[in-house]
Design a protein around this motif. Structure first.
Motif, mmCIF file in Angstrom:
data_model
loop_
_atom_site.group_PDB
_atom_site.id
_atom_site.type_symbol
_atom_site.label_atom_id
_atom_site.label_comp_id
_atom_site.label_asym_id
_atom_site.label_seq_id
_atom_site.Cartn_x
_atom_site.Cartn_y
_atom_site.Cartn_z
ATOM 1 N N VAL A 170 -67.377 -51.439 -43.300
ATOM 2 C CA VAL A 170 -68.202 -50.353 -43.010
ATOM 3 C C VAL A 170 -67.240 -49.550 -42.516
ATOM 4 O O VAL A 170 -66.930 -49.792 -41.292
ATOM 5 N N PRO A 171 -67.174 -48.221 -42.951
ATOM 6 C CA PRO A 171 -66.285 -47.376 -42.130
ATOM 7 C C PRO A 171 -67.137 -47.146 -40.914
ATOM 8 O O PRO A 171 -68.318 -46.729 -40.984
ATOM 9 N N SER A 172 -66.509 -46.630 -39.841
ATOM 10 C CA SER A 172 -67.046 -46.116 -38.508
ATOM 11 C C SER A 172 -67.100 -44.768 -38.224
ATOM 12 O O SER A 172 -67.706 -44.300 -37.275
ATOM 13 N N GLY A 173 -66.638 -43.883 -39.147
ATOM 14 C CA GLY A 173 -66.721 -42.545 -39.191
ATOM 15 C C GLY A 173 -65.839 -41.807 -40.249
ATOM 16 O O GLY A 173 -65.375 -42.505 -41.404
ATOM 17 N N GLN A 174 -65.765 -40.248 -40.360
ATOM 18 C CA GLN A 174 -64.942 -39.826 -41.276
ATOM 19 C C GLN A 174 -64.509 -38.478 -40.693
ATOM 20 O O GLN A 174 -64.909 -38.183 -39.678
ATOM 21 N N TRP A 175 -63.504 -37.938 -41.576
ATOM 22 C CA TRP A 175 -62.501 -36.838 -41.090
ATOM 23 C C TRP A 175 -63.696 -35.540 -41.645
ATOM 24 O O TRP A 175 -64.043 -35.507 -42.595
ATOM 25 N N VAL A 176 -63.861 -34.627 -40.748
ATOM 26 C CA VAL A 176 -64.525 -33.313 -40.870
ATOM 27 C C VAL A 176 -63.627 -31.995 -40.640
ATOM 28 O O VAL A 176 -62.905 -32.065 -39.685
ATOM 29 N N TYR A 177 -63.760 -31.209 -41.331
ATOM 30 C CA TYR A 177 -62.891 -30.056 -41.294
ATOM 31 C C TYR A 177 -63.832 -28.933 -40.765
ATOM 32 O O TYR A 177 -65.053 -28.565 -41.135
ATOM 33 N N ASP A 178 -63.170 -28.006 -39.747
ATOM 34 C CA ASP A 178 -64.266 -26.933 -39.417
ATOM 35 C C ASP A 178 -64.266 -25.875 -40.591
ATOM 36 O O ASP A 178 -63.589 -25.622 -41.225
ATOM 37 N N GLU A 179 -65.537 -24.998 -40.252
ATOM 38 C CA GLU A 179 -65.807 -24.141 -41.531
ATOM 39 C C GLU A 179 -64.994 -22.747 -41.207
ATOM 40 O O GLU A 179 -64.816 -22.223 -40.036
ATOM 41 N N CYS A 180 -64.576 -22.391 -42.510
ATOM 42 C CA CYS A 180 -63.775 -21.113 -42.255
ATOM 43 C C CYS A 180 -64.507 -20.065 -43.427
ATOM 44 O O CYS A 180 -64.789 -20.409 -44.385
ATOM 45 N N HIS A 181 -64.102 -18.770 -43.209
ATOM 46 C CA HIS A 181 -64.527 -17.759 -44.007
ATOM 47 C C HIS A 181 -63.366 -16.634 -44.107
ATOM 48 O O HIS A 181 -62.746 -16.376 -43.088
ATOM 49 N N ARG A 182 -63.321 -16.156 -45.444
ATOM 50 C CA ARG A 182 -61.933 -15.100 -45.473
ATOM 51 C C ARG A 182 -62.402 -13.926 -44.782
ATOM 52 O O ARG A 182 -63.589 -13.239 -44.847
ATOM 53 N N LEU A 183 -61.383 -13.238 -44.256
ATOM 54 C CA LEU A 183 -61.503 -11.940 -43.639
ATOM 55 C C LEU A 183 -61.183 -10.782 -44.463
ATOM 56 O O LEU A 183 -60.416 -11.037 -45.567
ATOM 57 N N PRO A 184 -61.797 -9.515 -44.344
ATOM 58 C CA PRO A 184 -61.534 -8.400 -45.272
ATOM 59 C C PRO A 184 -59.945 -7.866 -44.911
ATOM 60 O O PRO A 184 -59.523 -8.161 -43.711
ATOM 61 N N GLN A 185 -59.479 -7.319 -45.811
ATOM 62 C CA GLN A 185 -57.912 -7.225 -45.720
ATOM 63 C C GLN A 185 -57.739 -6.192 -44.566
ATOM 64 O O GLN A 185 -56.704 -6.287 -43.845
ATOM 65 N N ALA A 186 -58.670 -5.193 -44.284
ATOM 66 C CA ALA A 186 -58.439 -4.195 -43.157
ATOM 67 C C ALA A 186 -58.306 -5.024 -41.805
ATOM 68 O O ALA A 186 -57.784 -4.917 -40.946
ATOM 69 N N GLU A 187 -59.310 -6.063 -41.735
ATOM 70 C CA GLU A 187 -59.583 -7.041 -40.591
ATOM 71 C C GLU A 187 -58.215 -7.744 -40.459
ATOM 72 O O GLU A 187 -57.638 -7.912 -39.413
ATOM 73 N N VAL A 188 -57.503 -8.274 -41.765
ATOM 74 C CA VAL A 188 -56.364 -9.036 -41.532
ATOM 75 C C VAL A 188 -55.195 -8.111 -41.009
ATOM 76 O O VAL A 188 -54.478 -8.720 -40.194
ATOM 77 N N CYS A 189 -54.816 -6.844 -41.430
ATOM 78 C CA CYS A 189 -53.961 -5.981 -40.983
ATOM 79 C C CYS A 189 -54.097 -5.846 -39.395
ATOM 80 O O CYS A 189 -53.410 -5.719 -38.868
ATOM 81 N N ASP A 190 -55.530 -5.461 -39.083
ATOM 82 C CA ASP A 190 -55.516 -5.299 -37.697
ATOM 83 C C ASP A 190 -55.101 -6.603 -36.789
ATOM 84 O O ASP A 190 -54.323 -6.602 -35.674
ATOM 85 N N ARG A 191 -55.453 -7.714 -37.198
ATOM 86 C CA ARG A 191 -54.995 -9.003 -36.433
ATOM 87 C C ARG A 191 -53.580 -9.146 -36.571
ATOM 88 O O ARG A 191 -53.041 -9.830 -35.574
ATOM 89 N N LEU A 192 -52.796 -9.052 -37.726
ATOM 90 C CA LEU A 192 -51.575 -8.989 -37.807
ATOM 91 C C LEU A 192 -50.770 -8.246 -36.548
ATOM 92 O O LEU A 192 -50.032 -8.562 -36.024
ATOM 93 N N ARG A 193 -51.335 -6.905 -36.529
ATOM 94 C CA ARG A 193 -50.716 -5.933 -35.540
ATOM 95 C C ARG A 193 -50.873 -6.570 -34.261
ATOM 96 O O ARG A 193 -49.987 -6.285 -33.268
ATOM 97 N N ASP A 194 -52.021 -7.033 -34.026
ATOM 98 C CA ASP A 194 -52.426 -7.848 -32.572
ATOM 99 C C ASP A 194 -51.532 -8.857 -32.376
ATOM 100 O O ASP A 194 -50.980 -9.159 -31.152
ATOM 101 N N GLU A 195 -51.232 -9.591 -33.187
ATOM 102 C CA GLU A 195 -50.390 -10.842 -32.889
ATOM 103 C C GLU A 195 -48.901 -10.436 -33.012
ATOM 104 O O GLU A 195 -48.384 -11.035 -32.125
ATOM 105 N N ARG A 196 -48.347 -9.187 -33.692
ATOM 106 C CA ARG A 196 -46.977 -8.955 -33.419
ATOM 107 C C ARG A 196 -46.991 -8.260 -31.978
ATOM 108 O O ARG A 196 -45.918 -8.562 -31.359
ATOM 109 N N TYR A 197 -48.144 -7.619 -31.382
ATOM 110 C CA TYR A 197 -47.915 -7.047 -30.094
ATOM 111 C C TYR A 197 -47.577 -7.864 -29.108
ATOM 112 O O TYR A 197 -47.308 -7.824 -28.074
ATOM 113 N N GLU A 198 -48.494 -9.251 -29.249
ATOM 114 C CA GLU A 198 -48.663 -10.314 -28.192
ATOM 115 C C GLU A 198 -47.295 -11.126 -28.624
ATOM 116 O O GLU A 198 -46.781 -11.402 -27.337
#
Length: 232
Positions: A170-198
């Motif tokens: 009998v397995p004592s547990g299992q692997w579970v993955y965090d829930e994710c959702h896709r970001l809009p392209q404008a939000e993606v560009c803003d986050r990439l610029r923030d990451e480059r600044y950092e």
């Protein structure tokens, strides 16, 4: 008067001959005593061997008639430019994931972090174990519709015999993955610029050994911003 007539005729004849031969040229070939040859347009000197030849004086050709006016060139037809093919890579998606403690992070694949969850976290009952004699046993109750019963798993406690029991895996547990959702392209560009600044901020305070890794990450983000967001 009669005597003058024949004399005048004798004078005019050489003049007519000269005028008739005005277009001729006499070339003198003069050879001196040493055999040296000279071409002249006057008679040779005394003591030179002379050979005269009459040649026609060259004249310029008649003027060439003017060339006809060239017809106006036909207007050049405009050529259509050759087609240009541009290969565009679709923007790479970016996902935001949420951990159980509320932490938010991004993922390029849409798969969140994996974590191990025990079965009782999903409502499975924990089976108590009982130590009897020299062995361990457990009682598990079950029901299937109107059929109810209990199953006892364990050994008989006899020290001289190997336990002959069937223990289910009998397995004592299992692997579970965090829930994710896709970001809009404008939000993606803003986050990439923030990451480059950092990354640029980290580079200024990083050790020389760390700057090479930061440079590689910055080049990757710059290429993605150029392709997906139109940054130059």
């Amino acid at each position: 008067m009669n005597r003058a007539g024949p004399l005048a005729s004798l004078v005019l004849l050489p003049l007519l001959a000269v005028s008739a031969r005005a277009a001729d040229v006499t070339i003198y070939r003069c050879t001196d005593a040493s055999g040296h040859l000279t071409l002249r347009d006057t008679p040779c000197r005394a003591g030179e061997k002379q050979e005269a030849r009459n040649m026609v004086r060259p004249t310029d050709p008649p003027p060439r008639p003017p060339a006809p006016a060239a017809a106006p060139a036909a207007p050049a037809t405009a050529r259509e430019p050759a087609p240009r093919y541009i290969v565009m890579t679709p923007p790479q998606p970016l996902y935001e994931c949420i951990a159980p403690d509320g932490e938010r992070y991004t993922s390029d694949t849409g798969e969140g972090r994996a974590r191990w969850e025990p079965l009782w976290g999903f409502g499975y009952p924990a089976v108590p174990l009982h130590r009897r004699g020299g062995g361990v046993s457990a009682d598990i109750g079950f029901h299937d519709g109107d059929v109810r019963g209990r199953v006892r798993i364990g050994d008989d406690g006899r020290p001289h015999h190997r336990p002959a029991v069937l223990v289910p895996a009998v397995p004592s547990g299992q692997w579970v993955y965090d829930e994710c959702h896709r970001l809009p392209q404008a939000e993606v560009c803003d986050r990439l610029r923030d990451e480059r600044y950092e990354l640029n901020r980290r580079w200024n305070i990083a050790q020389p050994s760390e700057r090479a890794q930061i440079d590689r990450e910055t080049r990757g983000i710059d290429a993605r911003l150029t392709n997906d967001c139109g940054d130059s």
